[in-house]
Design a protein around this motif. Sequence first.
Motif, PDB file in Angstrom:
ATOM      1  N   ALA A 185     -11.058   3.099  -7.095  1.00  0.00           N
ATOM      2  CA  ALA A 185     -10.003   3.866  -7.761  1.00  0.00           C
ATOM      3  C   ALA A 185     -10.584   4.829  -8.794  1.00  0.00           C
ATOM      4  O   ALA A 185     -10.056   5.933  -8.981  1.00  0.00           O
ATOM      5  N   ARG A 186     -11.637   4.428  -9.469  1.00  0.00           N
ATOM      6  CA  ARG A 186     -12.276   5.319 -10.442  1.00  0.00           C
ATOM      7  C   ARG A 186     -12.862   6.557  -9.771  1.00  0.00           C
ATOM      8  O   ARG A 186     -13.150   7.550 -10.436  1.00  0.00           O
ATOM      9  N   ARG A 187     -12.988   6.499  -8.453  1.00  0.00           N
ATOM     10  CA  ARG A 187     -13.488   7.634  -7.671  1.00  0.00           C
ATOM     11  C   ARG A 187     -12.379   8.253  -6.832  1.00  0.00           C
ATOM     12  O   ARG A 187     -12.640   8.934  -5.853  1.00  0.00           O
ATOM     13  N   ALA A 188     -11.130   7.971  -7.203  1.00  0.00           N
ATOM     14  CA  ALA A 188      -9.939   8.521  -6.550  1.00  0.00           C
ATOM     15  C   ALA A 188      -9.869   8.150  -5.074  1.00  0.00           C
ATOM     16  O   ALA A 188      -9.487   8.953  -4.222  1.00  0.00           O
ATOM     17  N   ILE A 189     -10.240   6.899  -4.783  1.00  0.00           N
ATOM     18  CA  ILE A 189     -10.109   6.345  -3.435  1.00  0.00           C
ATOM     19  C   ILE A 189      -9.249   5.091  -3.563  1.00  0.00           C
ATOM     20  O   ILE A 189      -9.628   4.146  -4.252  1.00  0.00           O
ATOM     21  N   TRP A 190      -8.102   5.083  -2.915  1.00  0.00           N
ATOM     22  CA  TRP A 190      -7.127   4.015  -3.100  1.00  0.00           C
ATOM     23  C   TRP A 190      -7.180   3.077  -1.907  1.00  0.00           C
ATOM     24  O   TRP A 190      -6.857   3.452  -0.779  1.00  0.00           O
ATOM     25  N   VAL A 191      -7.627   1.842  -2.131  1.00  0.00           N
ATOM     26  CA  VAL A 191      -7.683   0.830  -1.092  1.00  0.00           C
ATOM     27  C   VAL A 191      -6.675  -0.256  -1.437  1.00  0.00           C
ATOM     28  O   VAL A 191      -6.122  -0.285  -2.529  1.00  0.00           O
TER      29      VAL A 191
ATOM     30  N   GLY B 235       0.830  -1.191   0.000  1.00  0.00           N
ATOM     31  CA  GLY B 235       0.000   0.000   0.000  1.00  0.00           C
ATOM     32  C   GLY B 235       0.869   1.247   0.000  1.00  0.00           C
ATOM     33  O   GLY B 235       2.090   1.186   0.128  1.00  0.00           O
ATOM     34  N   GLY B 236       0.231   2.396  -0.132  1.00  0.00           N
ATOM     35  CA  GLY B 236       0.962   3.650  -0.138  1.00  0.00           C
ATOM     36  C   GLY B 236       1.527   4.029  -1.486  1.00  0.00           C
ATOM     37  O   GLY B 236       2.169   5.080  -1.620  1.00  0.00           O
ATOM     38  N   ASN B 237       1.285   3.226  -2.513  1.00  0.00           N
ATOM     39  CA  ASN B 237       1.820   3.491  -3.857  1.00  0.00           C
ATOM     40  C   ASN B 237       0.874   4.396  -4.640  1.00  0.00           C
ATOM     41  O   ASN B 237       0.390   4.059  -5.715  1.00  0.00           O
ATOM     42  N   LEU B 238       0.639   5.576  -4.079  1.00  0.00           N
ATOM     43  CA  LEU B 238      -0.363   6.480  -4.638  1.00  0.00           C
ATOM     44  C   LEU B 238       0.044   7.018  -6.007  1.00  0.00           C
ATOM     45  O   LEU B 238      -0.818   7.296  -6.854  1.00  0.00           O
ATOM     46  N   ARG B 239       1.335   7.179  -6.245  1.00  0.00           N
ATOM     47  CA  ARG B 239       1.759   7.651  -7.566  1.00  0.00           C
ATOM     48  C   ARG B 239       1.345   6.665  -8.657  1.00  0.00           C
ATOM     49  O   ARG B 239       0.952   7.051  -9.755  1.00  0.00           O
ATOM     50  N   ASP B 240       1.442   5.365  -8.355  1.00  0.00           N
ATOM     51  CA  ASP B 240       1.004   4.361  -9.320  1.00  0.00           C
ATOM     52  C   ASP B 240      -0.482   4.513  -9.617  1.00  0.00           C
ATOM     53  O   ASP B 240      -0.917   4.395 -10.774  1.00  0.00           O
ATOM     54  N   ALA B 241      -1.263   4.763  -8.582  1.00  0.00           N
ATOM     55  CA  ALA B 241      -2.698   4.931  -8.774  1.00  0.00           C
ATOM     56  C   ALA B 241      -3.002   6.146  -9.641  1.00  0.00           C
ATOM     57  O   ALA B 241      -3.844   6.090 -10.549  1.00  0.00           O
ATOM     58  N   GLN B 242      -2.309   7.232  -9.373  1.00  0.00           N
ATOM     59  CA  GLN B 242      -2.549   8.455 -10.145  1.00  0.00           C
ATOM     60  C   GLN B 242      -2.153   8.282 -11.598  1.00  0.00           C
ATOM     61  O   GLN B 242      -2.849   8.774 -12.504  1.00  0.00           O
ATOM     62  N   GLN B 243      -1.056   7.586 -11.838  1.00  0.00           N
ATOM     63  CA  GLN B 243      -0.636   7.358 -13.220  1.00  0.00           C
ATOM     64  C   GLN B 243      -1.611   6.462 -13.970  1.00  0.00           C
ATOM     65  O   GLN B 243      -1.868   6.651 -15.160  1.00  0.00           O
ATOM     66  N   ARG B 244      -2.175   5.497 -13.274  1.00  0.00           N
ATOM     67  CA  ARG B 244      -3.071   4.553 -13.931  1.00  0.00           C
ATOM     68  C   ARG B 244      -4.467   5.116 -14.144  1.00  0.00           C
ATOM     69  O   ARG B 244      -5.060   4.938 -15.206  1.00  0.00           O
TER      70      ARG B 244
END
Length: 326
Positions: free
Chosen positions: A286-292, A5-14
């Motif tokens: 994730a489509r709602r900018a919530i990273w679990v 967890g904590g890989n928020l940059r990956d989420a934002q890029q994807r």
Amino acid sequence: MLEHGGNLRDAQQRFGGDDWIDLSTGLNPIGYPAPALAPDAWQRLPEPDPALVQAACDYYGAPHLLPVAGTQAAIQALPRLRAPSRIAVAAPGYAEHSHHWAQHGHSMRQVPYATLGAAVGDSDVLVVCNPNNPTGDTVAPAQLIAWCDALAARGGWLVVDEAFGDTAPASSVAAHVGRPGLIVLRSVGKFFGLAGLRLGFAGAEPRLLAALADVLGPWTVSGPAQLVALAALRDRPWQQATQARLARDGMRMRALLAAHGIHASGTPLFHWWASVHPEEFHEHMARRAIWVRLFREAGRGIRIGLPAHAWQWNRIEQALRDWDQG
């Protein structure tokens, strides 16, 4: 390296988007307010501070501890301190344990958390997270001590990862770290919300801590990290207020999930539930900018931490409503 967890940059890029809510780590979202540092904090070599060790021993109730650069440092080093051994690691659990014990010539197997006791007789080392990450399951201290004694009688170890143990102090065995064969790991990053410090503590017999210190080498914990942690570990009013807030918010999250048909286990800091298709929920959020946190392997499921602000709670609730509607 393993995924965490904590890989928020990956989420934002994807997925793109702004104003992400990161619930993927299980950390306290309102961390300890770091104090101002002394002017020389960045210039001096970070020699070990006995006051930090004493503050940690007082806070965790342990007779002796070794500061380490996050519990991750100890997790990586401990397998190097034993000859090839039979290792049993609780599963599902924090994957770094099994990842590193599988190296250095050891024979490693994963054991369901509910059947750990059956693995004691034919293992040299038993590794258990207590509370467990990600499920929140716990083993009673008396049971852990019994396992430890059985392992130690033949030169074995019981490694207890209490990284999320601050909100479950009654489950801790840190007070027993002078006992042969017992190794306890504690983290400053979770409850105090200070993951960026990279600071934790290992407790064990003094000779084992000395061997671990030799493997880790000098200056393992930065001077600024030591100063911030010293303040946090001594601040009883903040700790008490935080325990109350996390208990309240943890109950709120469990009730919110249950209201939407999700019956989760966990701790005040995080909740977890098994799912046949966890990828679908993970992508929906994730489509709602919530990273679990998505668990794809053993113990397939979702782990969700706590938000910090009212607007974040509102967005999570709306996302759960959307999930209900398909």
